[in-house]
Design a protein around this motif. Structure first.
Motif, PDB file in Angstrom:
ATOM      1  N   GLU A 119     -52.322 -60.096  16.383  1.00  0.00           N
ATOM      2  CA  GLU A 119     -52.563 -61.152  15.898  1.00  0.00           C
ATOM      3  C   GLU A 119     -53.697 -61.293  14.314  1.00  0.00           C
ATOM      4  O   GLU A 119     -54.205 -60.842  14.550  1.00  0.00           O
ATOM      5  CB  GLU A 119     -53.174 -62.198  16.770  1.00  0.00           C
ATOM      6  CG  GLU A 119     -53.510 -63.633  16.733  1.00  0.00           C
ATOM      7  CD  GLU A 119     -54.226 -64.519  17.494  1.00  0.00           C
ATOM      8  OE1 GLU A 119     -53.783 -65.706  17.343  1.00  0.00           O
ATOM      9  OE2 GLU A 119     -54.138 -64.404  18.823  1.00  0.00           O
ATOM     10  N   CYS A 167     -49.053 -63.426  11.250  1.00  0.00           N
ATOM     11  CA  CYS A 167     -47.769 -62.587  11.102  1.00  0.00           C
ATOM     12  C   CYS A 167     -47.191 -61.692  10.551  1.00  0.00           C
ATOM     13  O   CYS A 167     -46.648 -61.404  10.655  1.00  0.00           O
ATOM     14  CB  CYS A 167     -46.269 -63.333  12.115  1.00  0.00           C
ATOM     15  SG  CYS A 167     -47.024 -64.760  13.272  1.00  0.00           S
ATOM     16  N   ASP A 218     -47.537 -56.891  13.365  1.00  0.00           N
ATOM     17  CA  ASP A 218     -46.507 -56.656  14.216  1.00  0.00           C
ATOM     18  C   ASP A 218     -45.887 -58.463  14.718  1.00  0.00           C
ATOM     19  O   ASP A 218     -47.151 -59.134  14.954  1.00  0.00           O
ATOM     20  CB  ASP A 218     -47.570 -55.971  15.508  1.00  0.00           C
ATOM     21  CG  ASP A 218     -47.948 -54.250  15.973  1.00  0.00           C
ATOM     22  OD1 ASP A 218     -47.713 -53.962  14.261  1.00  0.00           O
ATOM     23  OD2 ASP A 218     -48.551 -54.281  16.501  1.00  0.00           O
ATOM     24  N   PHE A 219     -44.841 -58.307  14.804  1.00  0.00           N
ATOM     25  CA  PHE A 219     -44.225 -59.030  14.736  1.00  0.00           C
ATOM     26  C   PHE A 219     -43.102 -59.061  15.483  1.00  0.00           C
ATOM     27  O   PHE A 219     -42.298 -58.661  15.496  1.00  0.00           O
ATOM     28  CB  PHE A 219     -44.133 -60.085  13.919  1.00  0.00           C
ATOM     29  CG  PHE A 219     -43.245 -59.498  12.700  1.00  0.00           C
ATOM     30  CD1 PHE A 219     -42.000 -59.662  12.018  1.00  0.00           C
ATOM     31  CD2 PHE A 219     -44.224 -58.956  11.608  1.00  0.00           C
ATOM     32  CE1 PHE A 219     -41.209 -59.503  11.319  1.00  0.00           C
ATOM     33  CE2 PHE A 219     -43.363 -58.305  10.411  1.00  0.00           C
ATOM     34  CZ  PHE A 219     -42.591 -58.487  10.749  1.00  0.00           C
ATOM     35  N   THR A 235     -39.237 -61.529  15.521  1.00  0.00           N
ATOM     36  CA  THR A 235     -38.328 -62.810  14.650  1.00  0.00           C
ATOM     37  C   THR A 235     -37.498 -62.554  15.647  1.00  0.00           C
ATOM     38  O   THR A 235     -36.496 -62.078  15.399  1.00  0.00           O
ATOM     39  CB  THR A 235     -37.787 -61.856  13.253  1.00  0.00           C
ATOM     40  OG1 THR A 235     -38.699 -61.486  11.944  1.00  0.00           O
ATOM     41  CG2 THR A 235     -37.675 -63.102  12.150  1.00  0.00           C
ATOM     42  N   LYS A 262     -40.751 -66.447  13.791  1.00  0.00           N
ATOM     43  CA  LYS A 262     -41.577 -65.893  13.789  1.00  0.00           C
ATOM     44  C   LYS A 262     -42.369 -65.709  14.471  1.00  0.00           C
ATOM     45  O   LYS A 262     -43.597 -66.995  14.122  1.00  0.00           O
ATOM     46  CB  LYS A 262     -41.838 -65.543  11.856  1.00  0.00           C
ATOM     47  CG  LYS A 262     -42.487 -64.300  11.702  1.00  0.00           C
ATOM     48  CD  LYS A 262     -42.808 -63.816  10.668  1.00  0.00           C
ATOM     49  CE  LYS A 262     -43.122 -62.261   9.973  1.00  0.00           C
ATOM     50  NZ  LYS A 262     -43.405 -62.160   8.511  1.00  0.00           N
ATOM     51  N   TYR A 263     -42.758 -65.188  15.921  1.00  0.00           N
ATOM     52  CA  TYR A 263     -44.298 -65.233  16.470  1.00  0.00           C
ATOM     53  C   TYR A 263     -45.144 -63.368  16.489  1.00  0.00           C
ATOM     54  O   TYR A 263     -44.408 -62.464  16.320  1.00  0.00           O
ATOM     55  CB  TYR A 263     -43.416 -65.099  17.836  1.00  0.00           C
ATOM     56  CG  TYR A 263     -41.660 -66.642  18.017  1.00  0.00           C
ATOM     57  CD1 TYR A 263     -42.622 -67.297  17.440  1.00  0.00           C
ATOM     58  CD2 TYR A 263     -40.865 -65.699  17.588  1.00  0.00           C
ATOM     59  CE1 TYR A 263     -41.758 -68.965  17.804  1.00  0.00           C
ATOM     60  CE2 TYR A 263     -39.909 -67.140  17.439  1.00  0.00           C
ATOM     61  CZ  TYR A 263     -40.632 -68.589  17.779  1.00  0.00           C
ATOM     62  OH  TYR A 263     -39.534 -69.513  17.571  1.00  0.00           O
ATOM     63  N   CYS A 264     -46.646 -63.899  16.838  1.00  0.00           N
ATOM     64  CA  CYS A 264     -47.045 -62.802  17.374  1.00  0.00           C
ATOM     65  C   CYS A 264     -48.677 -63.086  17.970  1.00  0.00           C
ATOM     66  O   CYS A 264     -48.259 -64.500  18.123  1.00  0.00           O
ATOM     67  CB  CYS A 264     -47.940 -62.493  16.041  1.00  0.00           C
ATOM     68  SG  CYS A 264     -48.551 -63.284  14.732  1.00  0.00           S
ATOM     69  N   THR A 307     -43.410 -53.286  14.043  1.00  0.00           N
ATOM     70  CA  THR A 307     -45.195 -52.810  13.787  1.00  0.00           C
ATOM     71  C   THR A 307     -45.420 -52.038  13.051  1.00  0.00           C
ATOM     72  O   THR A 307     -44.192 -51.249  12.526  1.00  0.00           O
ATOM     73  CB  THR A 307     -45.420 -52.705  15.030  1.00  0.00           C
ATOM     74  OG1 THR A 307     -44.996 -51.232  15.096  1.00  0.00           O
ATOM     75  CG2 THR A 307     -44.820 -52.632  16.602  1.00  0.00           C
TER      76      THR A 307
END
Length: 247
Positions: free
Chosen positions: A109, A113, A116-117, A119, A129-131, A152
């Motif tokens: 986290e 982001c 590491d995330f 898309t 876009k998420y982490c 990552t």
């Protein structure tokens, strides 16, 4: 003369002749070996019944074309590696859309982001876009294809993720996400969930696709509009049909 002929027949090979014979046999054996290996490889390829499967970069297929399926980060449920770069291309029937959700989600986290995330992208562009360790909300594409990217950096790792998808009818979009879907006809309306009594949720994604009869154009008017104003963290994007293609 007969004695001399017999002696010539019994004469042993010279060292040079032996070397030449050995070299000829060796080269012939190599040539035969290469031919056999080539034929065997061709037979094996033909027996495979199709093209080689392209790896996503995380140890599973990159192209997902079944009506439903799943994919994970590398070595899930063990930790993924630094420097991973993986991608998946999901394509379903042209009359379906894609419902994507995460059963497990645990990434490094960071603000925005940036480490590491994941898309998620469709024909219009980036959906999200998420982490972090909060599972993204389920989402549904507007078209029949989705691209998912996982990247990552070289610092910090975590458990990773497990994602699933289903091909669903466009009419089910609002039921899955709370709002959105395909709107058809010469007129209609759309609104965020709970409007005007309740506020919309955080980290939500709602998508509508508007289709009118041939020869007509879409005129979109907002009769009420109240979003969080800070740096357009909450926003509405509007695209015309020229940007929405098939996967």
């Amino acid at each position: 003369m007969e004695m001399e002929f017999s002696r010539k027949r019994r004469r042993s090979f010279t060292t040079l002749e032996k070397c030449l014979i050995f070299l000829f046999v060796a080269l012939t054996g190599v040539s035969i070996g290469l031919i056999v290996a080539y034929v065997t490889e061709r037979k094996s390829s033909a027996g495979g019944g199709g093209d080689a499967v392209t790896d996503s970069g995380c140890g599973n297929p990159q192209k997902l074309t079944e009506p439903s399926g799943e994919f994970t980060s590398k070595d899930y449920p063990s930790s993924y590696d630094n420097g991973d770069s993986c991608s998946w291309h999901i394509t379903v029937s042209p009359d379906k859309v894609i419902h994507l959700w995460f059963e497990d989600f645990s990434l490094e986290e960071t603000d925005l982001c940036s480490s590491d995330f994941i898309t998620v992208q469709d024909n219009l562009g980036i959906i999200g876009k998420y982490c972090g360790r909060t599972k993204p909300k389920p989402l549904v594409s507007l078209g029949n294809s989705l691209m998912v990217y996982f990247n990552t950096n070289d610092q910090g790792i975590d458990k990773g993720f497990k994602a699933r998808y289903n091909a669903v009818a466009p009419e089910s979009i609002a039921e899955i996400t709370g709002a959105g879907g395909h709107l058809q006809g010469s007129n209609g309306e759309l609104q965020s969930p709970g409007f005007p009594v309740q506020n919309y949720e955080n980290a939500a994604l709602y998508q509508w696709r508007i289709t009118v009869p041939a020869g007509e154009q879409v005129r979109l008017t907002f009769s009420s509009f109240d979003l969080v104003p800070d740096n357009c963290g909450d926003y509405v994007d509007v695209y015309d049909s020229a940007h929405l293609g098939k996967g």
